[in-house]
Enzyme design. Structure first.
Site, mmCIF file in Angstrom:
data_model
loop_
_atom_site.group_PDB
_atom_site.id
_atom_site.type_symbol
_atom_site.label_atom_id
_atom_site.label_comp_id
_atom_site.label_asym_id
_atom_site.label_seq_id
_atom_site.Cartn_x
_atom_site.Cartn_y
_atom_site.Cartn_z
ATOM 1 N N ARG A 53 5.913 -14.918 -15.807
ATOM 2 C CA ARG A 53 7.075 -16.128 -15.048
ATOM 3 C C ARG A 53 7.497 -15.338 -13.951
ATOM 4 O O ARG A 53 7.079 -14.309 -13.605
ATOM 5 C CB ARG A 53 8.365 -15.974 -16.037
ATOM 6 C CG ARG A 53 8.077 -16.995 -17.051
ATOM 7 C CD ARG A 53 8.323 -18.275 -16.977
ATOM 8 N NE ARG A 53 8.459 -19.226 -18.082
ATOM 9 C CZ ARG A 53 7.541 -19.981 -18.519
ATOM 10 N NH1 ARG A 53 6.302 -19.670 -18.282
ATOM 11 N NH2 ARG A 53 8.021 -20.699 -19.849
ATOM 12 N N GLU A 60 9.642 -22.204 -9.032
ATOM 13 C CA GLU A 60 8.580 -23.348 -8.752
ATOM 14 C C GLU A 60 8.920 -24.750 -9.083
ATOM 15 O O GLU A 60 9.698 -25.002 -10.258
ATOM 16 C CB GLU A 60 7.506 -22.851 -9.668
ATOM 17 C CG GLU A 60 7.762 -22.609 -11.073
ATOM 18 C CD GLU A 60 6.693 -21.864 -11.995
ATOM 19 O OE1 GLU A 60 6.402 -22.832 -13.124
ATOM 20 O OE2 GLU A 60 6.017 -21.030 -11.475
ATOM 21 N N HIS A 67 0.864 -22.973 -11.617
ATOM 22 C CA HIS A 67 1.434 -22.656 -13.203
ATOM 23 C C HIS A 67 0.558 -23.711 -14.074
ATOM 24 O O HIS A 67 0.990 -24.615 -14.755
ATOM 25 C CB HIS A 67 2.826 -23.101 -13.385
ATOM 26 C CG HIS A 67 3.429 -22.519 -14.523
ATOM 27 N ND1 HIS A 67 4.712 -22.202 -14.719
ATOM 28 C CD2 HIS A 67 2.919 -21.848 -15.516
ATOM 29 C CE1 HIS A 67 5.062 -21.694 -16.036
ATOM 30 N NE2 HIS A 67 3.933 -21.413 -16.512
#
Length: 311
Positions: free
Chosen positions: A230, A259, A277
């Site tokens: 993360r 994000e 991601h």
């Protein structure tokens, strides 16, 4: 009547079709359903969400009969697990389903950064190949891979990295007994003993900014950082400073703070490969994750503990 379910984030179409067949689904992201959801709050016993969005304490407070949160992912950093426990709510993830795909992205980032894959693609497309040779890159063979957080995904990264001739060591918050890889006593020691540091650690209050300026200094000017965990586990100020000053050699990043609205400094940071991601983002894995959500929900409504409950 079908049980009421609060869906906080969209899922794959085939999974949503199954949810609709089994439950009365209230989609929180659909503004047109707000009034219906308000009326259904006392009836809703289950919620499904994504790892990136989780569920807020505010939502939990509005759902007096909520008994399970089925997470379409493995991250629980956006869920107050203590608060959920206090309200007798099971939180279940899709642990194990996405392990290999996320680990594959970790390996892909290692290869992309060390072998300059993205820069090479740009070099060819820009027409510069006929103007001179492309600079030599770095081989993963014989390099020391440090894994920060040796859970299921970390172990998968290590196994896959060994196929490329990398030497694995790790640091984990709790003892690991089922591996022969070298354990380092501290994260700093791990960084100092690594050519490539792959971050796979869970995000929580204890791991916030665990990769800081001191760790990056220990990794050194020939070291590379890979983050598939993360964004919050890496101090982005320290990382950007280390990249621009050459204190580390490069980075491969699949996750960021805030994000998708990431800091623009990353766009021009040298020797970096940036991904949006996508660790678990394959059709096959997202379907399998959705099926695990369905399994966890079915177990709860059958009066059983969801099989991948984390709290």
């Amino acid at each position: 009547m079908k049980p009421d379910l609060l869906l906080l984030e969209p899922m794959m179409k085939p999974i949503e079709e199954k949810l609709d067949a089994l439950y009365t689904v209230h989609r929180a992201y659909d503004a047109s359903q707000s009034q219906t959801i308000e009326e259904a709050l006392p009836r809703i016993r289950a919620a499904a969400t994504g790892g990136g969005g989780g569920i807020s304490n505010e939502w939990i407070g509005k759902l007096p009969n909520l008994g399970v949160v089925a997470v379409n992912g493995v991250g629980t950093d956006k869920i107050d697990l203590k608060f959920a426990r206090e309200h007798d709510i099971d939180v279940a993830t899709t642990l194990g389903v996405l392990t290999d795909d996320v680990a594959d992205v970790g390996i892909a980032l290692i290869l992309a950064v060390l072998r300059q894959i993205v820069a090479g693609d740009t070099y060819v497309r820009s027409g510069n190949w006929n103007k001179g040779g492309f600079p030599l890159a770095t081989s993963p063979k014989g390099k020391r891979l440090g894994i920060l957080g040796l859970g299921q995904i970390g172990k998968a990264v290590g196994r896959k990295a060994e196929a490329f001739g990398m030497e694995v060591r790790y640091w984990n918050r709790s003892p690991v007994t089922d591996t022969d890889w070298t354990a380092c006593a501290t994260p700093i020691e791990l960084a100092r003993d690594s050519d490539v540091l792959c971050v796979v650690i869970s995000a929580n209050d204890q791991t916030f900014n665990i990769v800081n300026a001191e760790m990056l200094e220990a990794l050194g000017p020939k070291g590379y950082l890979i983050n598939i965990a993360r964004g919050t586990v890496v101090d982005e100020d320290a990382l950007l400073a280390a990249l621009t000053s050459g204190k580390i050699a490069g980075a491969g990043l699949d996750v960021f703070v805030n994000e998708p609205n990431i800091r623009e400094e990353f766009f021009t940071a040298p020797n970096t490969v940036l991904l949006p991601h996508v660790g678990s983002a394959t059709v096959e894995t997202r379907i399998a994750m959705g099926e695990m959500v369905l399994t966890n929900l079915a177990a709860y409504f059958a009066g059983e503990k969801p099989p991948t409950t984390v709290n």
